[in-house]
Design an enzyme around this catalytic site. Sequence first.
Site, PDB file in Angstrom:
ATOM      1  N   GLY A  16      38.662  31.212  79.260  1.00  0.00           N
ATOM      2  CA  GLY A  16      38.851  32.598  78.845  1.00  0.00           C
ATOM      3  C   GLY A  16      40.118  32.875  78.053  1.00  0.00           C
ATOM      4  N   SER A  17      40.635  31.893  77.327  1.00  0.00           N
ATOM      5  CA  SER A  17      41.870  32.182  76.580  1.00  0.00           C
ATOM      6  C   SER A  17      41.605  33.129  75.404  1.00  0.00           C
ATOM      7  CB  SER A  17      42.554  30.892  76.105  1.00  0.00           C
ATOM      8  OG  SER A  17      41.831  30.293  75.059  1.00  0.00           O
ATOM      9  N   ASN A  18      40.443  33.031  74.785  1.00  0.00           N
ATOM     10  CA  ASN A  18      40.117  33.992  73.711  1.00  0.00           C
ATOM     11  C   ASN A  18      39.928  35.391  74.286  1.00  0.00           C
ATOM     12  OD1 ASN A  18      39.834  32.873  70.870  1.00  0.00           O
ATOM     13  ND2 ASN A  18      38.825  31.278  72.090  1.00  0.00           N
ATOM     14  N   ARG A  69      15.576  31.991  81.168  1.00  0.00           N
ATOM     15  CA  ARG A  69      16.578  32.564  80.278  1.00  0.00           C
ATOM     16  C   ARG A  69      16.405  34.077  80.120  1.00  0.00           C
ATOM     17  NH1 ARG A  69      19.824  29.137  77.330  1.00  0.00           N
ATOM     18  NH2 ARG A  69      18.796  27.153  77.606  1.00  0.00           N
ATOM     19  N   MET A  94      28.882  29.619  76.982  1.00  0.00           N
ATOM     20  CA  MET A  94      28.186  28.383  76.645  1.00  0.00           C
ATOM     21  C   MET A  94      26.704  28.399  77.049  1.00  0.00           C
ATOM     22  SD  MET A  94      30.674  27.199  75.068  1.00  0.00           S
ATOM     23  CE  MET A  94      30.661  25.474  74.627  1.00  0.00           C
ATOM     24  N   ARG A  95      26.044  29.545  76.879  1.00  0.00           N
ATOM     25  CA  ARG A  95      24.590  29.629  77.097  1.00  0.00           C
ATOM     26  C   ARG A  95      23.947  30.006  75.781  1.00  0.00           C
ATOM     27  NH1 ARG A  95      22.079  27.400  80.851  1.00  0.00           N
ATOM     28  NH2 ARG A  95      20.386  28.897  80.921  1.00  0.00           N
ATOM     29  N   HIS A 113      33.880  30.194  66.977  1.00  0.00           N
ATOM     30  CA  HIS A 113      33.445  28.799  67.028  1.00  0.00           C
ATOM     31  C   HIS A 113      34.596  27.904  66.577  1.00  0.00           C
ATOM     32  CE1 HIS A 113      30.683  25.429  66.996  1.00  0.00           C
ATOM     33  NE2 HIS A 113      31.166  25.094  65.816  1.00  0.00           N
ATOM     34  N   ASP A 149      25.214  28.945  66.001  1.00  0.00           N
ATOM     35  CA  ASP A 149      26.407  28.756  65.162  1.00  0.00           C
ATOM     36  C   ASP A 149      26.139  29.053  63.686  1.00  0.00           C
ATOM     37  OD1 ASP A 149      27.826  28.103  67.448  1.00  0.00           O
ATOM     38  OD2 ASP A 149      27.443  25.968  67.243  1.00  0.00           O
ATOM     39  N   GLU A 178      42.340  30.609  66.669  1.00  0.00           N
ATOM     40  CA  GLU A 178      41.247  31.417  67.228  1.00  0.00           C
ATOM     41  C   GLU A 178      41.816  32.710  67.809  1.00  0.00           C
ATOM     42  OE1 GLU A 178      38.445  29.415  69.862  1.00  0.00           O
ATOM     43  OE2 GLU A 178      38.910  27.499  68.953  1.00  0.00           O
TER      44      GLU A 178
HETATM   45  C1  GAR Z   1      36.943  28.008  72.321  1.00  0.00           C
HETATM   46  O1  GAR Z   1      37.570  26.969  71.620  1.00  0.00           O
HETATM   47  C2  GAR Z   1      35.734  28.514  71.572  1.00  0.00           C
HETATM   48  O2  GAR Z   1      35.880  28.461  70.180  1.00  0.00           O
HETATM   49  C3  GAR Z   1      34.676  27.545  72.031  1.00  0.00           C
HETATM   50  O3  GAR Z   1      34.933  27.353  73.385  1.00  0.00           O
HETATM   51  C4  GAR Z   1      36.340  27.496  73.624  1.00  0.00           C
HETATM   52  C5  GAR Z   1      36.497  28.492  74.741  1.00  0.00           C
HETATM   53  O4  GAR Z   1      37.838  28.579  75.105  1.00  0.00           O
HETATM   54  N1  GAR Z   1      33.362  28.066  71.797  1.00  0.00           N
HETATM   55  C6  GAR Z   1      32.330  27.321  71.448  1.00  0.00           C
HETATM   56  O5  GAR Z   1      32.386  26.113  71.332  1.00  0.00           O
HETATM   57  C7  GAR Z   1      31.050  28.100  71.198  1.00  0.00           C
HETATM   58  N2  GAR Z   1      30.218  27.402  70.286  1.00  0.00           N
HETATM   59  P1  GAR Z   1      38.362  29.831  75.900  1.00  0.00           P
HETATM   60  O6  GAR Z   1      37.434  29.995  77.116  1.00  0.00           O
HETATM   61  O7  GAR Z   1      39.742  29.449  76.317  1.00  0.00           O
HETATM   62  O8  GAR Z   1      38.300  31.021  74.983  1.00  0.00           O
END
Ligand code: GAR
Length: 218
Positions: A16-18, A69, A94-95, A113, A149, A178
């Site tokens: 969850g850093s984003n 789903r 990631m689903r 992404h 994507d 990001e």
């Molecule tokens: C991030 O790098 C994001 O770009 C990637 O997962 C990571 C999640 O990090 N997303 C994907 O690969 C989706 N296709 P976070 O949980 O720290 O935000």
Amino acid sequence: MSVARRRVAILISGRGSNMRALVERARAPDFPAEIALVLSNRPDAAGLAFAREAGIACAALDHKIYAGREQFERSMQAMLEIHRIELICLAGFMRLLTPWFIGQWSGRMINVHPALLPSYRGLRTHERALADGVKIHGCTVHFVVPAMDEGPIIAQAAVPALDDDTPETLAARVLEQEHKIYPAALEWLAAGVLRVEGNRVVRVGAPGATEALRNPSC
Ligand code: GAR
């Protein structure tokens, strides 16, 4: 007269850093969106603790307990409606989503992404980029469409891939970007300054965020 802030849900699966970058940016009083809900498909997602502590409504809907789903997504949809959500940010969610769910949120759901799309769709993007010997890598924020994507690109940032990089060091350099482009993209979407023309996104005036997008390596 103050304008109502758009109500945003962030969907996560892990760290969850984003999400955190979006929450922190949305604390600015003039930001056009508020983070009204954090939803995870994994009850053990580390990001949920931060959201709870930040006083944001949170829910974990464990996809494994649903028959399929679509049942899982109907449950998410109900939760999003209860919280009167207007926009969705996928942040490490990631689903794969069905065309039905994506259709409900067409033009109102964005994703980050870890690659310069349309290169390196899918997983292990940093490892694959290094194996290919690329010198430039990066990240993308795009509208979500039924193909994985893909979807009109709102923002990108590039970083150098260095000779001594590992997937982890490259990932860290990309992640820093990001955290800059995702809040900027949400700001534009929520402010209503994005226009989609075919596969291109055009900005028609921009509040604030341009500085965050200036790439020091360009
Ligand atoms: C991030 O790098 C994001 O770009 C990637 O997962 C990571 C999640 O990090 N997303 C994907 O690969 C989706 N296709 P976070 O949980 O720290 O935000």
